[in-house]
Design a protein around this motif. Structure first.
Motif, PDB file in Angstrom:
ATOM      1  N   HIS A  87       5.133-113.959  35.572  1.00  0.00           N
ATOM      2  CA  HIS A  87       6.057-113.054  36.274  1.00  0.00           C
ATOM      3  C   HIS A  87       6.991-113.885  37.143  1.00  0.00           C
ATOM      4  N   PRO A  88       8.313-113.661  37.056  1.00  0.00           N
ATOM      5  CA  PRO A  88       8.981-112.815  36.072  1.00  0.00           C
ATOM      6  C   PRO A  88       8.813-113.396  34.661  1.00  0.00           C
ATOM      7  N   PHE A  89       9.119-112.570  33.658  1.00  0.00           N
ATOM      8  CA  PHE A  89       9.054-113.085  32.285  1.00  0.00           C
ATOM      9  C   PHE A  89       9.991-114.286  32.149  1.00  0.00           C
ATOM     10  N   TYR A  90      11.233-114.092  32.605  1.00  0.00           N
ATOM     11  CA  TYR A  90      12.249-115.148  32.555  1.00  0.00           C
ATOM     12  C   TYR A  90      13.121-115.031  33.798  1.00  0.00           C
ATOM     13  N   ARG A  91      13.556-116.176  34.319  1.00  0.00           N
ATOM     14  CA  ARG A  91      14.623-116.180  35.329  1.00  0.00           C
ATOM     15  C   ARG A  91      15.861-116.714  34.641  1.00  0.00           C
ATOM     16  N   LEU A  92      16.921-115.906  34.619  1.00  0.00           N
ATOM     17  CA  LEU A  92      18.156-116.272  33.938  1.00  0.00           C
ATOM     18  C   LEU A  92      19.148-116.792  34.972  1.00  0.00           C
ATOM     19  N   LEU A  93      19.776-117.921  34.676  1.00  0.00           N
ATOM     20  CA  LEU A  93      20.649-118.588  35.642  1.00  0.00           C
ATOM     21  C   LEU A  93      21.989-118.930  34.996  1.00  0.00           C
ATOM     22  N   GLN A 107      11.246-100.841  38.427  1.00  0.00           N
ATOM     23  CA  GLN A 107      11.987-100.782  39.689  1.00  0.00           C
ATOM     24  C   GLN A 107      12.693-102.110  39.982  1.00  0.00           C
ATOM     25  N   GLU A 108      11.953-103.201  39.817  1.00  0.00           N
ATOM     26  CA  GLU A 108      12.526-104.541  40.055  1.00  0.00           C
ATOM     27  C   GLU A 108      13.683-104.801  39.090  1.00  0.00           C
ATOM     28  N   LEU A 109      13.471-104.455  37.829  1.00  0.00           N
ATOM     29  CA  LEU A 109      14.474-104.747  36.810  1.00  0.00           C
ATOM     30  C   LEU A 109      15.747-103.925  37.036  1.00  0.00           C
ATOM     31  N   ASN A 110      15.586-102.654  37.382  1.00  0.00           N
ATOM     32  CA  ASN A 110      16.759-101.819  37.657  1.00  0.00           C
ATOM     33  C   ASN A 110      17.549-102.351  38.852  1.00  0.00           C
ATOM     34  N   ALA A 111      16.823-102.896  39.840  1.00  0.00           N
ATOM     35  CA  ALA A 111      17.499-103.481  41.013  1.00  0.00           C
ATOM     36  C   ALA A 111      18.294-104.720  40.595  1.00  0.00           C
ATOM     37  N   GLU A 112      17.727-105.533  39.680  1.00  0.00           N
ATOM     38  CA  GLU A 112      18.423-106.723  39.184  1.00  0.00           C
ATOM     39  C   GLU A 112      19.680-106.331  38.402  1.00  0.00           C
ATOM     40  N   ILE A 113      19.553-105.280  37.577  1.00  0.00           N
ATOM     41  CA  ILE A 113      20.703-104.803  36.785  1.00  0.00           C
ATOM     42  C   ILE A 113      21.787-104.263  37.720  1.00  0.00           C
ATOM     43  N   ALA A 114      21.363-103.512  38.728  1.00  0.00           N
ATOM     44  CA  ALA A 114      22.319-102.923  39.682  1.00  0.00           C
ATOM     45  C   ALA A 114      23.103-104.000  40.421  1.00  0.00           C
ATOM     46  N   LYS A 115      22.485-105.164  40.642  1.00  0.00           N
ATOM     47  CA  LYS A 115      23.189-106.275  41.299  1.00  0.00           C
ATOM     48  C   LYS A 115      24.349-106.768  40.423  1.00  0.00           C
ATOM     49  N   PRO A 118      25.962-101.558  38.826  1.00  0.00           N
ATOM     50  CA  PRO A 118      25.161-100.328  38.962  1.00  0.00           C
ATOM     51  C   PRO A 118      25.349 -99.363  37.795  1.00  0.00           C
ATOM     52  N   ALA A 119      26.538 -99.381  37.188  1.00  0.00           N
ATOM     53  CA  ALA A 119      26.822 -98.451  36.084  1.00  0.00           C
ATOM     54  C   ALA A 119      25.971 -98.752  34.850  1.00  0.00           C
ATOM     55  N   ASP A 120      25.419 -99.964  34.764  1.00  0.00           N
ATOM     56  CA  ASP A 120      24.670-100.359  33.567  1.00  0.00           C
ATOM     57  C   ASP A 120      23.187 -99.965  33.619  1.00  0.00           C
ATOM     58  N   VAL A 121      22.722 -99.444  34.759  1.00  0.00           N
ATOM     59  CA  VAL A 121      21.304 -99.048  34.855  1.00  0.00           C
ATOM     60  C   VAL A 121      20.996 -97.952  33.829  1.00  0.00           C
ATOM     61  N   LYS A 212       7.797-105.292  26.982  1.00  0.00           N
ATOM     62  CA  LYS A 212       7.562-104.226  27.966  1.00  0.00           C
ATOM     63  C   LYS A 212       6.147-103.683  27.856  1.00  0.00           C
ATOM     64  N   LEU A 213       5.670-103.524  26.614  1.00  0.00           N
ATOM     65  CA  LEU A 213       4.324-102.974  26.406  1.00  0.00           C
ATOM     66  C   LEU A 213       3.230-103.997  26.672  1.00  0.00           C
ATOM     67  N   GLY A 214       3.435-105.224  26.161  1.00  0.00           N
ATOM     68  CA  GLY A 214       2.341-106.200  26.169  1.00  0.00           C
ATOM     69  C   GLY A 214       2.454-107.305  27.192  1.00  0.00           C
ATOM     70  N   GLY A 215       3.628-107.424  27.831  1.00  0.00           N
ATOM     71  CA  GLY A 215       3.814-108.486  28.814  1.00  0.00           C
ATOM     72  C   GLY A 215       4.111-109.827  28.174  1.00  0.00           C
ATOM     73  N   VAL A 216       4.302-110.824  29.041  1.00  0.00           N
ATOM     74  CA  VAL A 216       4.498-112.218  28.617  1.00  0.00           C
ATOM     75  C   VAL A 216       3.367-113.032  29.244  1.00  0.00           C
ATOM     76  N   TRP A 217       2.733-113.874  28.422  1.00  0.00           N
ATOM     77  CA  TRP A 217       1.505-114.556  28.828  1.00  0.00           C
ATOM     78  C   TRP A 217       1.572-116.049  28.558  1.00  0.00           C
ATOM     79  N   PHE A 218       0.673-116.764  29.201  1.00  0.00           N
ATOM     80  CA  PHE A 218       0.532-118.207  28.996  1.00  0.00           C
ATOM     81  C   PHE A 218      -0.958-118.516  28.877  1.00  0.00           C
ATOM     82  N   ALA A 219      -1.311-119.349  27.905  1.00  0.00           N
ATOM     83  CA  ALA A 219      -2.725-119.704  27.736  1.00  0.00           C
ATOM     84  C   ALA A 219      -3.104-120.777  28.759  1.00  0.00           C
ATOM     85  N   LYS A 220      -4.158-120.519  29.536  1.00  0.00           N
ATOM     86  CA  LYS A 220      -4.625-121.514  30.514  1.00  0.00           C
ATOM     87  C   LYS A 220      -4.970-122.795  29.768  1.00  0.00           C
TER      88      LYS A 220
END
Length: 490
Positions: A87-93, A107-115, A118-121, A212-220
């Protein structure tokens, strides 16, 4: 009771391992024959100076497709592998300082999109609905179905047409959202499976639903710890793993394959052979067959996905501000993709995927240090015949400079160890045609029935698994291909 049938699987990438587990679970005596000194294929690993460097792939989605492999024999994946959430899955720069955290927290993702806009939410919500539809049609219904004849393709056509599969991912995303950075954020995923967002079928928007359903994971312990867990399961089931045995020939008598011969002179026989190797390379192993020679010629005419240039490096110090997965975008999204896919130009402003596994698992680096790799998609050797022995050192600096300028200003001062991996290495180590990192490019005319078939059309006991077959590259893709291939055998 002795198993009644036997199988040889050439190569131990995720597709080969998943197929071997399925066959062994079904009572088919299975041997994996691997050319390299350790299993994993593209998921190789290097241990250097106390660091663990995974070759890749490093993004694990849909853990359920992996858990199913253990469930076949009534065991649990958690007994062999620990998956850690990312988490996050990816940070885009972007170069102008814009940062965008992508996750499945609505909620977090909609806030990122709104930044960004806002019309794209609202547009993003509609895109997600579209993504849900293509996930159900393209992944759940067709992801593990072998397409052996054109009729099966025709049956799938109405669903594909309903979701406008002829359109590209970028085009479809653009019909829902206006902000250009958001369009990049919602379309770059196809690059992780070798596809050009401007040309890859919009069906690949299903990746968003999958995450969205399964998440993003990393093997220890790294991606290769997942490989080790799969090998442990396979060997417990009675499977055999042969390392350092490069297959030089697939033997055949009449219209049946009979086994393999290795570089050390081993002659192995089996009732069936399955290759997890590169398609062009695999057909090239069938000597004295005009059919196989014809397949090689027709495969060479197809479009292959790009290659990768990967810089592995260890830094002194910890970098908590750097996400586990970062995407560093070039200012040229479309033109850069043209350079990679069409023009065969090596870009001086590459977009990068930066992997920082010690952010999630500190044991990937020595105490107080950090493990990274920076990956740049580059043209394959067919469109850009670069002498990588000459060019590698220079291009490594191009890549590291990008990371320094955007993320880690003191990178060179803290650099502890560093090496790189080129398209030539993909060709030499993995037999990858033209050094392609993902086999056939995932365009609509090279998907499903148009992709490598899970069972050969001429040799009925020769099978294929992995990125060149349906449904394609990526861990869920090749594990799905193993399920499709196993369904034809078991």
């Amino acid at each position: 009771m002795q198993p009644s049938r036997s199988a040889i699987v050439i190569g131990s990438g995720f597709g080969g391992l998943a197929l071997a587990i399925r066959l062994q679970s079904a009572g088919i005596a299975t041997s994996i024959v691997e050319a390299r000194d350790r299993p994993g294929g593209r998921a190789y690993v290097w241990k250097r100076d106390g660091y663990t460097f995974d070759a890749g792939p490093t993004v694990i989605t849909d853990p359920a497709c992996l858990e199913e492999l253990w469930a076949l024999s009534g065991s649990r994946m958690a007994d062999d592998v620990t998956l850690l959430p990312v988490h996050p899955f990816y940070r885009l720069l972007w170069n102008d300082g814009t940062a965008f955290d992508y996750s499945n927290d609505e909620q977090e993702l909609n806030a990122e999109i709104a930044k960004l806009d806002p019309a794209d939410v609202a547009g993003y919500a509609r895109f997600l609905e579209y993504s849900k539809g293509v996930y159900e049609e393209g992944y759940l219904k067709l992801g593990a179905v072998p397409f052996l004849d054109f009729t099966s393709m025709l049956k799938a056509a109405p669903a594909l047409a309903k979701h406008q599969a002829w359109r590209s991912v970028y085009s479809m995303v653009s019909s829902f959202v206006e902000n250009d950075k958001l369009r990049q954020a919602l379309s770059f995923h196809t690059l992780l499976v070798g596809g050009n967002p401007m040309q890859t079928s919009s069906i690949y928007a299903l990746i968003h639903r999958l995450e969205k359903l399964g998440g993003v994971w990393f093997a220890k312990g790294g991606t290769n710890a997942l490989v080790s867990g799969m090998i442990a399961l396979f060997e417990r089931l009675g499977g055999k793993l042969l390392l350092g045995e490069k297959v030089t020939r697939i033997s055949h008598e009449g219209q049946r394959v009979s086994g393999v011969v290795t570089a050390t002179g081993k002659v192995l026989h089996a009732d069936m052979v399955a290759s997890n190797g590169d398609l062009v390379h695999s057909y090239g192993l069938i000597e004295g067959s005009s059919y196989a020679a014809g397949k090689v010629r027709s495969l060479r005419r197809k479009r292959f996905s790009p290659s990768l240039f990967v810089v592995h490096f260890g830094l002194k110090g910890r970098y908590p501000e750097v996400a586990h997965h970062s995407i560093l975008f070039s200012d040229r999204y479309g033109p850069l993709l043209d350079d990679i896919y069409k023009k065969g130009r090596l870009a001086e402003d590459p977009s990068l995927y930066l992997h920082h596994p010690s952010a999630t698992d500190p044991d990937m680096a020595p105490e107080g240090k950090s493990t990274f790799y920076a990956l740049a998609p580059v043209p394959h050797m067919g469109t850009a015949p670069v002498d990588w022995a000459q060019e590698g050192g220079r291009y490594r600096k191009v890549v590291l400079d990008r990371v320094r300028d955007l993320l880690i200003p003191d990178l060179y001062e803290q650099l502890d160890t560093c090496f790189h991996y080129t398209p030539q290495d993909f060709s030499d180590d993995l037999g990858a045609h033209l050094g392609s990192a993902f086999s056939l490019e995932p365009v609509l005319t090279q998907s499903a029935w148009f992709r490598g078939h899970n069972r050969d059309d001429h040799f009925p006991n020769l099978y294929f698994v992995g990125a060149g077959t349906h449904p394609g590259a990526g861990i869920p893709g090749v594990v799905g291909s193993a399920k499709a291939t196993a369904s034809l055998i078991v």
